[in-house]
Design an enzyme around this catalytic site. Structure first.
Site, PDB file in Angstrom:
ATOM      1  N   SER A 119       0.827  -1.196   0.000  1.00 45.72           N
ATOM      2  CA  SER A 119       0.000   0.000   0.000  1.00 45.72           C
ATOM      3  C   SER A 119       0.872   1.262   0.000  1.00 45.72           C
ATOM      4  CB  SER A 119      -0.968  -0.037   1.190  1.00 45.72           C
ATOM      5  OG  SER A 119      -1.986   0.917   1.058  1.00 45.72           O
TER       6      SER A 119
ATOM      7  N   ASP B 175      -8.619  -5.440  -6.326  1.00 47.98           N
ATOM      8  CA  ASP B 175      -8.356  -4.245  -5.518  1.00 47.98           C
ATOM      9  C   ASP B 175      -8.614  -2.999  -6.350  1.00 47.98           C
ATOM     10  OD1 ASP B 175      -7.325  -2.206  -3.920  1.00 47.98           O
ATOM     11  OD2 ASP B 175      -5.239  -2.714  -4.366  1.00 47.98           O
TER      12      ASP B 175
ATOM     13  N   HIS C 134      -6.988  -5.618  -1.369  1.00 40.18           N
ATOM     14  CA  HIS C 134      -5.981  -4.686  -0.863  1.00 40.18           C
ATOM     15  C   HIS C 134      -5.748  -4.987   0.626  1.00 40.18           C
ATOM     16  CE1 HIS C 134      -3.765  -0.871  -1.343  1.00 40.18           C
ATOM     17  NE2 HIS C 134      -3.972  -0.734  -0.058  1.00 40.18           N
TER      18      HIS C 134
END
Length: 477
Positions: free
Chosen positions: A182, A398, A454
């Site tokens: 991320s 995601d 994610h």
């Protein structure tokens, strides 16, 4: 009293290391057992603090887990969870560590643990670091030290790693990789550049840096967030006519939109109506609303998009809420980490210094943090000539950081395709698709993880362990 002392020694052995080289002061404990896990831990866990910054006013907390296969031979991985401000414990217990919560049987005050059969510690030694300061159990002794930014945080992490290796010299010869997911897609390449430059300048200790790994990485906010429209079309969340009109009227720019461009704004409203009920972290899972306060209505303004990413939102439940009686939502899993990490017996077992933090949170959204690296792409470009091995992977469901945006910036590096786009398999099933790029000794593998969100290991742990095992071994995925 003697029995109590003996029991304490069995549960953890505390070590304080002071080395003149680099003025290193490291305080760490070997943890034998943890509240919520029955019996002794079947792996070696170490927790501790290392001071960085002027006068060591920043104390970075870490969890270190030795490889369960061959600590002497397996790689050493420094893992940085994203956010910025998400605790390393989140990566440890929800993604790639050897423990996961036993949701079915956690009824008491302290949640129970299960062993994760797909832990990356089966193939690597991993340092899970709470960074930047203010994250997890990391703290500062002055309020000024809490003012943080990308470049300063990476310098402090580099200092941490140097000091950690001085205190753990037996791992100096292990291959070193820096990894994260991320938001760490911004900071990891900066840190790798810092380490690489230090090696060129002869900094001690000499690190055996081999490469880095990034999962669902934020790289350039504008480019990554702009890719959401194309992703939504490819996943049949918006129809072709809406996508075509939006692309034409917005000219491919969906974030910094000209407020006078009424056609573009109208198209974006159509897009919003199509996807406002989609869980951006995993488009096939339910989207759950927060209990308080009511979120801002959907908008394509940059700040709103970032704030509404489900990955960063935990649920604010009242004491009377019964999670088990409500429709399942993945965010409910995160509640267990708050209960566990804020328990005093847990903090004592981990060696947390009393009074250093008010309350542990999984992701600290109140950090005093300046994002001074608008894009990490330039760092990727700089590192090509170093000949490192790079793995970039993305869950293909995601929509926080869509794989199509990641694939696009990788393509912009102008590398040679060594192995073209092809499926990779686990247990005879397609686990994703991959492509391998190269330039002399530099190799970059980009892999999608089918059904992953994610971030990918939380949703597809078995497939991600197979991926990392093969990549470390230099096998084709």
């Amino acid at each position: 009293m003697a029995a109590a002392a003996a029991a304490a020694l069995l549960s953890c052995s505390c070590v304080v290391v002071y080395l003149l080289l680099g003025n290193v002061f490291a305080s760490y404990s070997i943890i034998k057992n943890l509240p919520g896990f029955p019996g002794d831990l079947p792996f070696k866990l170490e927790t501790g603090y290392i001071g960085v910054g002027e006068l060591d006013e920043v104390q970075l907390f870490y969890y270190f887990i030795e490889s369960q296969r061959s600590p002497e031979d397996d790689p050493l991985v420094l893992w940085l969870t994203g956010g910025p401000g998400c605790s390393a414990f989140s990566g440890l217990v929800y993604e790639i560590g050897p423990l996961s919560f036993d949701y079915q049987n956690s009824k008491g005050n302290i949640p129970k643990f299960l062993l994760n059969p797909y832990s990356w510690t089966k193939v690597a030694n991993i340092i899970f670091l709470d960074q930047p300061v203010g994250t997890g159990f990391s703290y500062a002794t002055t309020w000024q030290a809490y003012n943080m930014k990308d470049t300063l945080s990476t310098k402090q992490t580099y200092t941490f790693l140097r000091k950690w290796l001085i205190a753990h010299p037996k791992f100096l010869s292990n291959e070193l990789y820096v990894a994260g997911d991320s938001y760490s897609g911004v900071t990891v390449p900066v840190l790798v550049q810092e380490i690489s430059d230090g090696m060129d300048m002869g900094h001690e200790p000499r690190m055996n840096l081999k490469g880095y790994m990034l999962g669902n990485p934020l790289t350039d906010e504008d480019k990554d967030l702009n890719s959401r429209i194309r992703f939504a079309y490819l996943k049949a969340l918006i129809e072709y006519e809406i996508y075509k009109s939006t692309k034409r009227n917005c000219k491919g720019e969906y974030i910094n939109v000209d407020p006078s461009n009424s056609l573009c704004l109208a198209d974006l409203q159509n897009v919003t109506r199509c996807i406002e009920r989609i869980n951006t972290a995993q488009i096939l899972e339910p989207k759950c609303t927060r209990h308080s306060p009511k979120p801002t209505p959907p908008s394509w303004n940059r700040s709103i998009i970032v704030e509404q990413d489900q990955y960063h939102n935990d649920f604010l439940l009242s004491p009377t809420d019964e999670v088990s009686s409500r429709p399942w939502c993945r965010n409910y899993n995160y509640i267990y980490s708050y209960t566990w990490a804020n328990d005093k017996t847990v903090q004592k077992a981990l060696g947390i210094r009393e009074g250093t933090i008010k309350q542990w949170v999984r992701c600290n959204s109140s950090l005093s943090y300046t994002k001074d690296v608008p894009t990490s792409l330039v760092y990727h470009q700089n590192l090509i000539k170093k000949g490192y091995q790079v793995l970039i992977y993305s869950g293909d469901h995601d929509m926080v950081i869509p794989y199509v945006g990641t694939k696009k910036w990788i393509k912009s590096l102008n590398l040679t395709i060594q192995y073209g786009w092809q499926p990779w398999l686990v247990d005879g099933q397609v686990a994703g698709y991959s492509v391998v790029y190269s330039q002399k000794d530099y190799h970059l593998t980009f892999a999608t993880v089918k059904g992953g969100g994610h971030t990918a290991p939380e949703y597809k742990p078995k497939e991600c362990l197979a991926m990392i095992f093969r990549w470390f071994a230099e096998y084709p995925l």
